[in-house]
Design a protein around this motif. Structure first.
Motif, PDB file in Angstrom:
ATOM      1  N   ASP A 259     -17.088 -30.112 -34.535  1.00  0.00           N
ATOM      2  CA  ASP A 259     -17.110 -30.926 -33.328  1.00  0.00           C
ATOM      3  C   ASP A 259     -17.494 -30.097 -32.095  1.00  0.00           C
ATOM      4  O   ASP A 259     -16.968 -30.293 -31.009  1.00  0.00           O
ATOM      5  N   LEU A 260     -18.393 -29.145 -32.304  1.00  0.00           N
ATOM      6  CA  LEU A 260     -18.885 -28.316 -31.202  1.00  0.00           C
ATOM      7  C   LEU A 260     -20.301 -28.773 -30.875  1.00  0.00           C
ATOM      8  O   LEU A 260     -21.084 -29.025 -31.772  1.00  0.00           O
ATOM      9  N   ALA A 261     -20.608 -28.864 -29.584  1.00  0.00           N
ATOM     10  CA  ALA A 261     -21.975 -29.210 -29.209  1.00  0.00           C
ATOM     11  C   ALA A 261     -22.763 -27.919 -29.075  1.00  0.00           C
ATOM     12  O   ALA A 261     -22.541 -27.161 -28.135  1.00  0.00           O
ATOM     13  N   TYR A 262     -23.639 -27.634 -30.056  1.00  0.00           N
ATOM     14  CA  TYR A 262     -24.367 -26.364 -30.090  1.00  0.00           C
ATOM     15  C   TYR A 262     -25.857 -26.620 -30.200  1.00  0.00           C
ATOM     16  O   TYR A 262     -26.285 -27.406 -31.033  1.00  0.00           O
ATOM     17  N   GLY A 302     -10.373 -29.535 -25.924  1.00  0.00           N
ATOM     18  CA  GLY A 302      -9.298 -28.882 -26.672  1.00  0.00           C
ATOM     19  C   GLY A 302      -9.807 -27.650 -27.391  1.00  0.00           C
ATOM     20  O   GLY A 302     -10.075 -27.677 -28.581  1.00  0.00           O
ATOM     21  N   ALA A 303      -9.935 -26.516 -26.626  1.00  0.00           N
ATOM     22  CA  ALA A 303     -10.482 -25.305 -27.249  1.00  0.00           C
ATOM     23  C   ALA A 303      -9.398 -24.562 -28.013  1.00  0.00           C
ATOM     24  O   ALA A 303      -8.775 -23.648 -27.500  1.00  0.00           O
ATOM     25  N   THR A 304      -9.153 -24.939 -29.266  1.00  0.00           N
ATOM     26  CA  THR A 304      -8.126 -24.302 -30.091  1.00  0.00           C
ATOM     27  C   THR A 304      -8.658 -22.986 -30.667  1.00  0.00           C
ATOM     28  O   THR A 304      -9.854 -22.725 -30.617  1.00  0.00           O
ATOM     29  N   THR A 305      -7.728 -22.161 -31.214  1.00  0.00           N
ATOM     30  CA  THR A 305      -8.141 -20.892 -31.822  1.00  0.00           C
ATOM     31  C   THR A 305      -9.177 -21.131 -32.919  1.00  0.00           C
ATOM     32  O   THR A 305     -10.165 -20.413 -33.016  1.00  0.00           O
ATOM     33  N   GLU A 306      -8.965 -22.169 -33.743  1.00  0.00           N
ATOM     34  CA  GLU A 306      -9.909 -22.448 -34.842  1.00  0.00           C
ATOM     35  C   GLU A 306     -11.295 -22.757 -34.285  1.00  0.00           C
ATOM     36  O   GLU A 306     -12.299 -22.286 -34.794  1.00  0.00           O
ATOM     37  N   LYS A 307     -11.298 -23.545 -33.218  1.00  0.00           N
ATOM     38  CA  LYS A 307     -12.583 -23.928 -32.636  1.00  0.00           C
ATOM     39  C   LYS A 307     -13.285 -22.723 -32.036  1.00  0.00           C
ATOM     40  O   LYS A 307     -14.483 -22.527 -32.213  1.00  0.00           O
ATOM     41  N   VAL A 308     -12.506 -21.893 -31.310  1.00  0.00           N
ATOM     42  CA  VAL A 308     -13.087 -20.712 -30.675  1.00  0.00           C
ATOM     43  C   VAL A 308     -13.617 -19.754 -31.752  1.00  0.00           C
ATOM     44  O   VAL A 308     -14.695 -19.180 -31.617  1.00  0.00           O
ATOM     45  N   THR A 309     -12.862 -19.606 -32.855  1.00  0.00           N
ATOM     46  CA  THR A 309     -13.311 -18.734 -33.942  1.00  0.00           C
ATOM     47  C   THR A 309     -14.608 -19.266 -34.547  1.00  0.00           C
ATOM     48  O   THR A 309     -15.562 -18.513 -34.770  1.00  0.00           O
ATOM     49  N   ALA A 310     -14.631 -20.569 -34.819  1.00  0.00           N
ATOM     50  CA  ALA A 310     -15.849 -21.166 -35.388  1.00  0.00           C
ATOM     51  C   ALA A 310     -17.021 -20.957 -34.438  1.00  0.00           C
ATOM     52  O   ALA A 310     -18.134 -20.621 -34.864  1.00  0.00           O
ATOM     53  N   ALA A 311     -16.751 -21.103 -33.147  1.00  0.00           N
ATOM     54  CA  ALA A 311     -17.820 -20.954 -32.156  1.00  0.00           C
ATOM     55  C   ALA A 311     -18.348 -19.516 -32.139  1.00  0.00           C
ATOM     56  O   ALA A 311     -19.553 -19.290 -32.115  1.00  0.00           O
ATOM     57  N   LYS A 347     -10.997 -10.610 -33.147  1.00  0.00           N
ATOM     58  CA  LYS A 347     -10.510  -9.715 -34.212  1.00  0.00           C
ATOM     59  C   LYS A 347     -11.020 -10.206 -35.566  1.00  0.00           C
ATOM     60  O   LYS A 347     -11.468  -9.421 -36.383  1.00  0.00           O
ATOM     61  N   GLU A 348     -10.944 -11.524 -35.780  1.00  0.00           N
ATOM     62  CA  GLU A 348     -11.321 -12.066 -37.093  1.00  0.00           C
ATOM     63  C   GLU A 348     -12.800 -11.859 -37.397  1.00  0.00           C
ATOM     64  O   GLU A 348     -13.161 -11.565 -38.534  1.00  0.00           O
ATOM     65  N   VAL A 349     -13.641 -12.027 -36.396  1.00  0.00           N
ATOM     66  CA  VAL A 349     -15.084 -11.912 -36.684  1.00  0.00           C
ATOM     67  C   VAL A 349     -15.598 -10.478 -36.516  1.00  0.00           C
ATOM     68  O   VAL A 349     -16.771 -10.225 -36.712  1.00  0.00           O
TER      69      VAL A 349
END
Ligand code: ADP
Ligand code: MG
Length: 399
Positions: A259-262, A302-311, A347-349
């Protein structure tokens, strides 16, 4: 969302639109079987990719003298040879860019005896809030060229969706195509059917190029491109099923799952922003500092950690990215929560390029503290101008 020519033709046929017979094929054998179901003796083998200009296109793997992506075949054996030539190879057209598109599907269709080629398209005209029907006697060529050199040969008829399609709209279309007698009647009927299909399916664009008049006096849709309003797709599960992800940018497909507009762009500075307006401003200010954005990316409210990581992962999947600018306004979402998300994601990426973060809004001090104490080489920007300057400088320094 775009679909293939054969899919658009099948949808239009449900509304009574005249289409030459044809069948889709994924293999050479299927292409041969498809041809056997047609009356012959003239067949047309057409590459199915989400781009026009196939007829004049060139296959990368075949020599410059090889035929393009729309081929007339005079026998089943020729159909087989053309299918072998096209499947799996890369077709480059004026609309694909230099990298071209791999042909994974074919459409084998009846060869038609063409007397005239016309152009007809339906668009959502945002300026007037109406549906525009664009009609021209100059079919089979690039409409952009016609618009440039002979704009008088293009007629635009607007239809108010509140009023719907009226008989005078149909007459105007037939008149613009200079058709008489039975062909004039066919054009009126066709225009109405196309409008009905466009509205019923929430179309964004429907282009028929060419619409042909056959030697025995019939109007047929020979080529069509159709795209749909993504926000209305939930109303049309049948259309949604036609989505061909192999035709789309893999990063954009991944983004839509989260659900990210990219949207990928040509520069080297990746951007992660919340809100489309802020994203536009961020891209502008990167350019103002002499660099170019690698993408438009709106992570939404709603910029959650999951969303930010995916981004982050999507931005970093682009090999052109040499630095990232995060510009987030913590309104509904507090800055400290966003900072936590950024640190966890970085950190994850295993972040390998410079990262500048500009936070503003609720709990901004707490947020900055989290970034500073993270042990990661994250640079804070004090405001948008400062952040843009910093990321451009970092990228230049690294180069
Ligand atoms: P593109 O626009 O991608 O090049 P088209 O389907 O418009 O592909 O095909 C290009 C040209 O090939 C058409 O303008 C038409 O002259 C010819 N053509 C396409 N389909 C047929 C057909 N079924 N029978 C005869 N000619 C065809
Ligand atoms: Mg065409």
């Amino acid at each position: 969302m775009n679909i293939h020519e054969y899919q658009a033709k099948e949808l239009l046929a449900d509304f009574g639109v005249g289409i030459p017979a044809g069948h889709a094929a994924l293999t050479v054998e299927e292409a041969v079987e498809a041809a056997k179901k047609l009356p012959g003796p003239l067949y047309v083998v057409k590459a199915q990719i989400h781009a026009g200009g196939r007829g004049k296109g060139k296959f990368k793997e075949l020599g410059p003298d090889a035929k393009g992506g729309v081929r007339l075949a005079k026998s089943i054996d020729e159909v087989r040879a053309d299918a072998q030539d096209m499947l799996g190879n890369t077709l480059v057209t004026v609309q694909t860019g230099d990298e071209g598109k791999q042909v994974n599907r074919l459409y084998v269709t009846d060869g038609v005896d063409i007397a005239e080629e016309y152009y007809l398209a339906l668009l959502v005209d945002r300026a007037s809030g109406q549906v525009a029907m664009v009609v021209s006697t100059e079919g089979g060529m690039d409409i952009e060229d016609v618009a440039h050199s002979t704009p008088e040969k293009i007629t635009t008829i607007t239809i108010d969706p509140a009023q719907g399609f009226m008989p005078h709209h149909g007459r105007a279309v037939a008149f613009a195509l200079k058709l008489d007698g039975d062909l004039n009647k066919q054009a009126q009927k066709l225009a109405k059917q196309l409008y009905e299909a466009f509205m019923a399916l929430d179309g964004e664009m429907l282009e028929i190029n060419p619409l042909v008049e056959t030697k025995d006096g019939k109007l047929l849709v020979l080529d069509t491109k159709m795209s749909f309003d993504g926000n209305a797709l939930y109303r049309h599960p049948k259309v949604e099923e036609l989505r061909d992800e192999t035709e789309e940018d893999p990063a954009e497909v991944e983004a839509s799952k989260h659900d990210l507009a990219y949207i990928k762009l040509d520069g080297n500075i990746g951007c992660m922003v919340n809100g489309a307006g802020l994203a536009m401003a961020t891209m502008d200010i990167i350019k103002l500092n002499g660099a170019f954005p690698a993408n438009f990316l709106d992570v939404g409210g709603g910029a959650t950690t999951e969303k930010v990581t995916a981004a982050f992962k999507i931005i970093l999947s682009d090999p052109a990215v040499e630095g990232i600018l995060v510009n987030i306004f913590g309104g509904i979402m507090k800055c400290d929560i966003i900072a936590d998300g950024i640190v966890a994601a970085a950190k994850e990426v295993n972040l390998s390029v410079p990262l500048v973060v500009r936070l503003e809004g609720t709990n901004v001090e707490k947020g900055k503290e989290i970034l500073e104490n993270s042990g990661l080489p994250i640079v804070s920007g004090d405001n948008l101008g400062d952040a843009a300057e910093k990321i451009v400088a970092q990228v230049k320094k690294a180069a």
